[in-house]
Design a protein around this motif. Structure first.
Motif, PDB file in Angstrom:
ATOM      1  N   HIS A  86       0.824  -1.202   0.000  1.00  0.00           N
ATOM      2  CA  HIS A  86       0.000   0.000   0.000  1.00  0.00           C
ATOM      3  C   HIS A  86       0.860   1.254   0.000  1.00  0.00           C
ATOM      4  N   LEU A  87       1.918   1.246   0.775  1.00  0.00           N
ATOM      5  CA  LEU A  87       2.824   2.396   0.788  1.00  0.00           C
ATOM      6  C   LEU A  87       3.498   2.590  -0.570  1.00  0.00           C
ATOM      7  N   LEU A  88       3.825   1.502  -1.244  1.00  0.00           N
ATOM      8  CA  LEU A  88       4.416   1.604  -2.582  1.00  0.00           C
ATOM      9  C   LEU A  88       3.445   2.242  -3.569  1.00  0.00           C
ATOM     10  N   ILE A  89       2.175   1.844  -3.508  1.00  0.00           N
ATOM     11  CA  ILE A  89       1.211   2.413  -4.450  1.00  0.00           C
ATOM     12  C   ILE A  89       0.947   3.885  -4.122  1.00  0.00           C
ATOM     13  N   LEU A  90       0.914   4.237  -2.832  1.00  0.00           N
ATOM     14  CA  LEU A  90       0.751   5.653  -2.467  1.00  0.00           C
ATOM     15  C   LEU A  90       1.939   6.479  -2.953  1.00  0.00           C
ATOM     16  N   ASN A  91       3.136   5.919  -2.854  1.00  0.00           N
ATOM     17  CA  ASN A  91       4.320   6.611  -3.367  1.00  0.00           C
ATOM     18  C   ASN A  91       4.234   6.770  -4.888  1.00  0.00           C
ATOM     19  N   ALA A  92       3.740   5.747  -5.564  1.00  0.00           N
ATOM     20  CA  ALA A  92       3.588   5.835  -7.022  1.00  0.00           C
ATOM     21  C   ALA A  92       2.603   6.945  -7.391  1.00  0.00           C
ATOM     22  N   PHE A  93       1.514   7.077  -6.617  1.00  0.00           N
ATOM     23  CA  PHE A  93       0.555   8.167  -6.876  1.00  0.00           C
ATOM     24  C   PHE A  93       1.220   9.526  -6.674  1.00  0.00           C
ATOM     25  N   HIS A  94       2.022   9.628  -5.619  1.00  0.00           N
ATOM     26  CA  HIS A  94       2.721  10.893  -5.345  1.00  0.00           C
ATOM     27  C   HIS A  94       3.707  11.225  -6.466  1.00  0.00           C
ATOM     28  N   GLN A  95       4.459  10.237  -6.915  1.00  0.00           N
ATOM     29  CA  GLN A  95       5.405  10.458  -8.014  1.00  0.00           C
ATOM     30  C   GLN A  95       4.676  10.844  -9.302  1.00  0.00           C
ATOM     31  N   LEU A  96       3.516  10.245  -9.524  1.00  0.00           N
ATOM     32  CA  LEU A  96       2.710  10.606 -10.693  1.00  0.00           C
ATOM     33  C   LEU A  96       2.302  12.068 -10.613  1.00  0.00           C
ATOM     34  N   LYS A  97       1.848  12.496  -9.450  1.00  0.00           N
ATOM     35  CA  LYS A  97       1.442  13.900  -9.277  1.00  0.00           C
ATOM     36  C   LYS A  97       2.621  14.842  -9.536  1.00  0.00           C
ATOM     37  N   LEU A  98       3.767  14.522  -8.971  1.00  0.00           N
ATOM     38  CA  LEU A  98       4.948  15.360  -9.188  1.00  0.00           C
ATOM     39  C   LEU A  98       5.318  15.425 -10.665  1.00  0.00           C
ATOM     40  N   SER A  99       5.239  14.286 -11.353  1.00  0.00           N
ATOM     41  CA  SER A  99       5.614  14.279 -12.773  1.00  0.00           C
ATOM     42  C   SER A  99       4.629  15.090 -13.611  1.00  0.00           C
ATOM     43  N   ILE A 100       3.360  15.064 -13.258  1.00  0.00           N
ATOM     44  CA  ILE A 100       2.364  15.851 -13.999  1.00  0.00           C
ATOM     45  C   ILE A 100       2.587  17.332 -13.744  1.00  0.00           C
ATOM     46  N   GLU A 101       2.846  17.682 -12.504  1.00  0.00           N
ATOM     47  CA  GLU A 101       3.047  19.097 -12.170  1.00  0.00           C
ATOM     48  C   GLU A 101       4.340  19.652 -12.762  1.00  0.00           C
ATOM     49  N   GLU A 102       5.359  18.814 -12.919  1.00  0.00           N
ATOM     50  CA  GLU A 102       6.665  19.291 -13.377  1.00  0.00           C
ATOM     51  C   GLU A 102       6.920  19.065 -14.866  1.00  0.00           C
ATOM     52  N   THR A 103       5.990  18.414 -15.551  1.00  0.00           N
ATOM     53  CA  THR A 103       6.187  18.113 -16.964  1.00  0.00           C
ATOM     54  C   THR A 103       6.187  19.401 -17.776  1.00  0.00           C
TER      55      THR A 103
END
Length: 133
Positions: free
Chosen positions: A42-59
């Motif tokens: 669960h922590l891995l998937i939450l981290n993946a969601f966070h990384q996705l958000k960062l990548s969308i915001e920084e793209t």
């Protein structure tokens, strides 16, 4: 998709849930808790969601359609999530009766699915309101 959620919610409401006897309560609580491997997952998937958000915001803007290029970071994320909700609904409507590893959705769709699972009562009421309108 909405029909499936509605049917599932009705099924859950129709079940009679009972509190286990006190002598079984400790065992029931122990069985309801996550084990360490599930927690790590669960922590891995939450981290993946966070990384996705960062990548969308920084793209960089050239990776987005024109209507997404003028948005600031938080607006861009909201815009992306709205598309993820639409993709989730499309994915649900295309599901076969049994889910296999080949049919697992992309990360943005999993994120929406996770959000729905966190608040099934809200999903139930949204489903009812959407169905009636």
């Amino acid at each position: 998709m909405l029909h499936k959620l509605c049917t599932m919610s009705k099924h859950l409401k129709s079940k009679s849930w009972t509190v286990p006897p006190v002598e079984n309560a400790k065992l029931a609580v122990a069985n309801a808790l996550l084990n360490p491997e599930q927690l790590k997952g669960h922590l891995l998937i939450l981290n993946a969601f966070h990384q996705l958000k960062l990548s969308i915001e920084e793209t960089s803007d050239d990776h987005f359609p024109r209507n997404g290029q003028a948005l600031d970071n938080s607006q861009r994320w909201a815009w992306f999530v709205s598309f993820a909700v639409e993709r989730f609904e499309r994915w649900c409507s295309s599901l076969p009766l049994e889910l296999s590893e080949e049919r697992l959705p992309p990360l943005d769709v999993v994120m929406v699915w996770h959000a729905y699972l966190l608040n099934p009562i809200q999903v139930y009421f949204v489903t009812i309101l959407t169905t009636l309108s």
